[in-house]
Design an enzyme around this catalytic site. Structure first.
Site, PDB file in Angstrom:
ATOM      1  N   ASP A 148       8.702  19.413  85.686  1.00 37.93           N
ATOM      2  CA  ASP A 148       9.647  20.386  85.128  1.00 37.93           C
ATOM      3  C   ASP A 148       9.243  21.836  85.393  1.00 37.93           C
ATOM      4  O   ASP A 148      10.097  22.695  85.616  1.00 37.93           O
ATOM      5  CB  ASP A 148       9.756  20.196  83.600  1.00 37.93           C
TER       6      ASP A 148
HETATM    7  P1  NAP Z   1       6.442  16.735  83.418  1.00 33.86           P
HETATM    8  O1  NAP Z   1       7.626  17.556  83.746  1.00 33.86           O
HETATM    9  O2  NAP Z   1       6.492  15.876  82.216  1.00 33.86           O
HETATM   10  O3  NAP Z   1       6.129  15.827  84.718  1.00 33.86           O
HETATM   11  C1  NAP Z   1       5.001  15.047  84.784  1.00 33.86           C
HETATM   12  C2  NAP Z   1       5.078  14.270  86.093  1.00 33.86           C
HETATM   13  O4  NAP Z   1       3.806  13.651  86.251  1.00 33.86           O
HETATM   14  C3  NAP Z   1       6.109  13.158  86.105  1.00 33.86           C
HETATM   15  O5  NAP Z   1       7.218  13.508  86.904  1.00 33.86           O
HETATM   16  C4  NAP Z   1       5.359  11.913  86.629  1.00 33.86           C
HETATM   17  O6  NAP Z   1       6.038  11.426  87.787  1.00 33.86           O
HETATM   18  C5  NAP Z   1       3.976  12.450  86.991  1.00 33.86           C
HETATM   19  N1  NAP Z   1       2.896  11.552  86.595  1.00 33.86           N
HETATM   20  C6  NAP Z   1       2.762  10.866  85.449  1.00 33.86           C
HETATM   21  N2  NAP Z   1       1.626  10.160  85.458  1.00 33.86           N
HETATM   22  C7  NAP Z   1       1.033  10.403  86.658  1.00 33.86           C
HETATM   23  C8  NAP Z   1      -0.174   9.962  87.253  1.00 33.86           C
HETATM   24  N3  NAP Z   1      -1.001   9.092  86.662  1.00 33.86           N
HETATM   25  N4  NAP Z   1      -0.480  10.428  88.480  1.00 33.86           N
HETATM   26  C9  NAP Z   1       0.343  11.278  89.125  1.00 33.86           C
HETATM   27  N5  NAP Z   1       1.494  11.742  88.597  1.00 33.86           N
HETATM   28  C10 NAP Z   1       1.830  11.296  87.375  1.00 33.86           C
HETATM   29  O7  NAP Z   1       5.136  17.611  83.267  1.00 33.86           O
HETATM   30  P2  NAP Z   1       4.933  19.189  83.403  1.00 33.86           P
HETATM   31  O8  NAP Z   1       5.427  19.672  84.717  1.00 33.86           O
HETATM   32  O9  NAP Z   1       3.517  19.423  82.994  1.00 33.86           O
HETATM   33  O10 NAP Z   1       5.920  19.819  82.318  1.00 33.86           O
HETATM   34  C11 NAP Z   1       5.692  19.662  80.945  1.00 33.86           C
HETATM   35  C12 NAP Z   1       6.999  19.315  80.261  1.00 33.86           C
HETATM   36  O11 NAP Z   1       6.688  18.891  78.924  1.00 33.86           O
HETATM   37  C13 NAP Z   1       7.945  20.509  80.145  1.00 33.86           C
HETATM   38  O12 NAP Z   1       9.275  20.078  80.228  1.00 33.86           O
HETATM   39  C14 NAP Z   1       7.650  21.027  78.741  1.00 33.86           C
HETATM   40  O13 NAP Z   1       8.718  21.758  78.192  1.00 33.86           O
HETATM   41  C15 NAP Z   1       7.404  19.729  78.012  1.00 33.86           C
HETATM   42  N6  NAP Z   1       6.605  19.894  76.774  1.00 33.86           N
HETATM   43  C16 NAP Z   1       5.460  20.607  76.799  1.00 33.86           C
HETATM   44  C17 NAP Z   1       4.740  20.792  75.637  1.00 33.86           C
HETATM   45  C18 NAP Z   1       3.480  21.613  75.609  1.00 33.86           C
HETATM   46  O14 NAP Z   1       3.096  22.056  74.551  1.00 33.86           O
HETATM   47  N7  NAP Z   1       2.821  21.802  76.732  1.00 33.86           N
HETATM   48  C19 NAP Z   1       5.178  20.184  74.470  1.00 33.86           C
HETATM   49  C20 NAP Z   1       6.334  19.416  74.494  1.00 33.86           C
HETATM   50  C21 NAP Z   1       7.049  19.268  75.668  1.00 33.86           C
HETATM   51  P3  NAP Z   1       5.800   9.915  88.266  1.00 33.86           P
HETATM   52  O15 NAP Z   1       6.199   9.054  87.115  1.00 33.86           O
HETATM   53  O16 NAP Z   1       6.662   9.753  89.469  1.00 33.86           O
HETATM   54  O17 NAP Z   1       4.350   9.777  88.581  1.00 33.86           O
END
Ligand code: NAP
Length: 477
Positions: free
Chosen positions: A400
């Site tokens: 994201d």
């Molecule tokens: P993300 O958008 O959740 O994407 C994580 C990606 O990691 C997934 O597309 C997944 O694709 C891949 N993945 C999962 N396990 C894996 C593994 N073992 N090896 C390689 N890839 C793996 O993560 P992000 O870019 O860090 O964004 C964070 C999101 O969480 C944002 O939307 C944010 O708003 C939200 N959020 C954040 C917080 C906070 O406090 N940081 C709190 C609540 C929500 P595959 O399945 O294809 O591997």
């Protein structure tokens, strides 16, 4: 006014030292390099606060206190030592629930104590000010107890992480809140109205459940920091009710800190704060209105070919996300980083404020692997400037936070969220297991851009292969 004994003076002095240490701890936590020191200062502050409380002249026997201390240590220490970084949000929720149980019990016991007829046939009663503080304390305390258990259950997947909604839910919650404030008003008007007091406790317990039910599991970290703030307010109110200065100060710090953190997180996630608290977030992931989703196929590259490009890159930006935390790939990432540096490349990390699933998730993980804070770009604009002149960027388990729709597609649920622009670098390598979406549940057009190359696999395994291939290049294989 009764005179202060030397014991009282010692207690107030320990509380004073504790309060200063809490403030210094918070101050140190504002800089990653001093965060560990900040935690130590806060822990020492808590030690002083506990010592001051144990010196209280009203304690007649230490037996139950010691039993509580021993049981708490036996349960808490191994839990804190064993918890995985990815499970930290639910661990925090769980421990909040216990803090809030303590605050609520203190409120109930204090109220009962003030409304029990003593041996002389008198009932102490309480002033309106104390009734207001105790009423506030039990309302927010009880709400935090059930709310935190709900948050824990959702994150631990004991209950569904999906929002649970029903028609008229917000109206129902608003009615509960209004009823709670009416009960509080009755209690303040006449502190002897026992039913109003117990209604407040019950409504608080109900509200914790009904307010957290409609919120999706992914938004739980914001909810947890908000509940943290409520627990702080409850503790502060307890301080007013029982005349304890350190509780007033520590509670106010926690209340303000938790609230500010919730606001910062909701802003970084591009969510309206009111929507997180009242809306059913994370229900069906809002689909982009763009016709058909991604039409182009993503291009792939082998670790061997990617390693050659990375080994000769002058500047590389690594963008870690939630997947790095899941894979626990931070140590392998440091190895890769050091190898590229040894070959003359400059490596930096772009850390997004909401990468991962809790505030500072990636900062903590990278620091655990010994990655220098100087290499971290934590400002989105700064990182984008560096990306624009980078030879390559390696996106490790992030999705994201690198989705161009956040800038380009008004119908995307991510629209408006400040994101990194990895596509401005010469080559983009994306490490992820497959076609899984991120937390928002939407497709990412970055993966099909012309200069993007996918390396599918678990992050730790892929980074390990890159390390192996770069080493093999050195050995001339
Ligand atoms: P993300 O958008 O959740 O994407 C994580 C990606 O990691 C997934 O597309 C997944 O694709 C891949 N993945 C999962 N396990 C894996 C593994 N073992 N090896 C390689 N890839 C793996 O993560 P992000 O870019 O860090 O964004 C964070 C999101 O969480 C944002 O939307 C944010 O708003 C939200 N959020 C954040 C917080 C906070 O406090 N940081 C709190 C609540 C929500 P595959 O399945 O294809 O591997």
């Amino acid at each position: 006014m009764s005179e202060l004994t030397s014991r009282d003076l010692i207690i107030q002095a320990t509380y004073f030292v504790a309060s200063i240490l809490f403030i210094l701890g918070l101050r140190s936590l504002t800089k990653p390099t001093q965060a560990r020191l900040g935690m130590q200062q806060a822990a020492f502050g808590m030690l002083f606060a506990v010592i001051g409380t144990l010196l209280n002249a009203h304690i007649l026997s230490y037996q139950w206190i010691m039993i509580g201390l021993i049981v708490g240590t036996i349960i808490g220490y191994p839990m804190a030592m064993k918890v995985a970084m990815t499970s930290m949000p639910q661990f925090v929720a769980f421990s909040h629930a216990f803090g809030a149980i303590a605050a609520t019990i203190v409120g109930v016991v204090e109220y009962r104590h003030m409304h029990t007829i003593d041996a002389m046939g008198n009932m102490p009663g309480m002033s309106r000010g104390v009734a207001a503080a105790i009423g506030f304390e039990v309302l927010f305390g009880a709400l935090t107890v059930t709310g935190s258990f709900m948050a824990f259950g959702k994150l631990q997947e004991l209950i569904t992480g999906r929002p649970i909604t029903f028609r008229g839910q917000n109206a129902f919650n608003i009615t509960l809140i209004a009823a709670a404030f009416v009960s509080l008003g009755v209690l303040i008007y006449n502190p002897d109205t026992t039913w109003a007091f117990y209604t407040l406790v019950s409504l608080g317990l109900f509200l914790g459940v009904s307010m957290v039910l409609p919120i999706g599991g992914g938004d739980m970290p914001v909810v947890i920091s908000l509940l943290n703030s409520y627990a702080g307010l409850a503790a502060s109110a307890t301080g007013f009710a029982i005349g304890n200065n350190v509780l007033i100060i520590a509670g106010a710090l926690e209340g303000a800190g938790g609230f500010i953190l919730s606001l910062i997180m909701s802003k970084a996630m591009n969510r309206s704060f009111a929507n997180i608290v009242f809306g059913a977030f994370g229900s069906a992931p809002a689909a982009s209105t763009k016709a058909g989703g991604p039409t182009k196929e993503a291009k792939t590259i082998t670790a061997e070919d990617a390693a050659t490009q990375l080994a000769y890159a002058g500047s590389v930006v690594i963008i870690p996300g939630y997947g790095m935390a899941v894979a626990q790939a931070q140590h392998t990432c440091r190895e890769l980083h050091e190898l590229i540096q040894k070959k003359g490349g400059k490596v930096t990390y772009a850390i997004h404020p909401v990468a991962g699933r809790m505030p500072g998730h990636l900062n903590v993980i990278l620091s655990e692997a010994g990655i220098d804070y100087g290499a971290l770009l934590t400002d989105v604009d700064d990182a984008n400037r560096v990306l624009a002149s980078a030879d390559a960027t390696v996106i490790v388990g992030a999705n994201d936070i690198v989705n161009p729709d956040a800038e380009e597609d008004k119908s995307s649920p991510l629209y408006g969220m400040p994101i990194f622009r990895p596509w401005t670098a010469k080559t983009v390598f994306v490490v992820k297991r497959g076609k899984g979406t991120g937390f928002s549940g939407v497709e990412n057009p970055l993966f099909t851009k012309d200069n993007t190359l996918m390396i599918y696999g678990d992050a730790k395994g892929v980074l390990g292969n890159l390390v192996k291939e770069i080493k093999a290049l050195d050995e001339g294989h």
